[in-house]
Design a protein around this motif. Structure first.
Motif, short mmCIF file in Angstrom:
data_model
loop_
_atom_site.label_atom_id
_atom_site.label_comp_id
_atom_site.label_asym_id
_atom_site.label_seq_id
_atom_site.Cartn_x
_atom_site.Cartn_y
_atom_site.Cartn_z
N GLY A 151 21.72 -6.01 12.33
CA GLY A 151 20.74 -6.32 13.37
C GLY A 151 20.57 -7.81 13.61
N ARG A 152 20.85 -8.62 12.58
CA ARG A 152 20.73 -10.07 12.75
C ARG A 152 22.07 -10.71 13.07
NH1 ARG A 152 17.53 -12.22 7.64
NH2 ARG A 152 18.66 -10.58 6.60
N VAL A 153 23.16 -10.11 12.61
CA VAL A 153 24.48 -10.71 12.79
C VAL A 153 25.06 -10.39 14.16
CG1 VAL A 153 26.85 -10.71 11.91
CG2 VAL A 153 24.93 -10.70 10.32
N LEU A 154 24.87 -9.17 14.64
CA LEU A 154 25.48 -8.73 15.90
C LEU A 154 25.09 -9.60 17.09
CD1 LEU A 154 27.38 -6.68 17.11
CD2 LEU A 154 25.43 -5.15 17.45
N PRO A 155 23.83 -9.94 17.30
CA PRO A 155 23.51 -10.81 18.45
C PRO A 155 24.20 -12.17 18.38
CG PRO A 155 21.51 -9.80 17.58
CD PRO A 155 22.62 -9.46 16.64
N ALA A 157 27.04 -12.83 16.70
CA ALA A 157 28.49 -12.61 16.84
C ALA A 157 28.86 -12.36 18.31
CB ALA A 157 28.92 -11.43 15.98
N ALA A 158 28.01 -11.72 19.06
CA ALA A 158 28.31 -11.46 20.48
C ALA A 158 27.97 -12.68 21.33
CB ALA A 158 27.52 -10.25 20.95
N ALA A 159 26.95 -13.40 21.01
CA ALA A 159 26.49 -14.52 21.84
C ALA A 159 27.43 -15.71 21.80
CB ALA A 159 25.09 -14.94 21.41
N ILE A 160 28.03 -16.00 20.65
CA ILE A 160 28.89 -17.20 20.56
C ILE A 160 30.11 -17.07 21.47
CG2 ILE A 160 30.39 -18.48 18.98
CD1 ILE A 160 28.18 -18.21 16.90
N PRO A 161 30.88 -15.98 21.46
CA PRO A 161 32.01 -15.90 22.41
C PRO A 161 31.55 -15.93 23.87
CG PRO A 161 32.24 -14.23 20.70
CD PRO A 161 30.91 -14.86 20.52
#
Length: 182
Positions: A151-155, A157-161
């Protein structure tokens, strides 16, 4: 002679019973209890509280009392004493004196650092004594806490690319509009 054969075991039994009773009566009584607010299923990072009660049950004062808490990991294949440097800031009570019948109650806070199965015990001795007395042990299990949570990593991981793609589009658009003006 027959009387001695019957009487000797009775006398020996009485003597042994008195010896064992005298040896079993320690001048210190220790009790260790978990704190009432401890979680029932602790997780890494939780805080536990233990309370010890040390009572002078002897007839003479105990001078220079030293009490300390010990923690041992009992996971199969990883049995070892635990260094309490990170687990607890309250490692020992020193210099206390107890008159006959007096009681000392001490709290032992502990922050759970690592998952696994553990036993905790409080030990006590005095400056002049040669004996160490221990409390009953308390066993507890600490559950592993996942270090990474989806829940904390996915946003992130998706936001940087998406941020890089947005910057590339912005730079390309700016270059096209900038080249057309020259």
């Amino acid at each position: 002679m027959k009387i001695w054969k019957t009487l000797f075991p009775v006398i020996l039994s009485a003597f042994l019973l008195v010896s064992v009773s005298a040896a079993a009566q320690a001048p210190v009584a220790l009790d260790l209890q978990p704190g009432g607010k401890n979680p029932t299923s602790p997780v890494m990072g939780d805080h536990l509280q233990f309370w010890s009660t040390i009572t002078n049950t002897g007839g003479t004062p105990i001078e220079g009392l030293v009490a300390w808490i010990s923690l041992v990991e009992i996971d199969p294949g990883n049995e070892q004493p635990v260094d309490l440097e990170d687990w607890s800031a309250h490692k020992a009570v020193t210099g206390a004196s107890l008159k006959p019948g007096e009681t000392l109650r001490t709290d032992w806070p502990m922050r759970l650092i690592k998952g696994g199965d553990y036993r905790v015990v409080v030990s006590v001795t005095d400056r002049g004594g040669r004996q160490v007395y221990t409390s009953p042990t308390i066993q507890f299990h600490v559950r592993q806490k996942p270090v990474l949570q989806a829940g904390r990593v996915l946003p992130v991981a998706a936001a940087i690319p998406l941020l890089f793609i947005g910057l590339m589009i912005f730079n390309n658009t700016r270059r096209r509009h900038g080249n057309g003006r020259l």
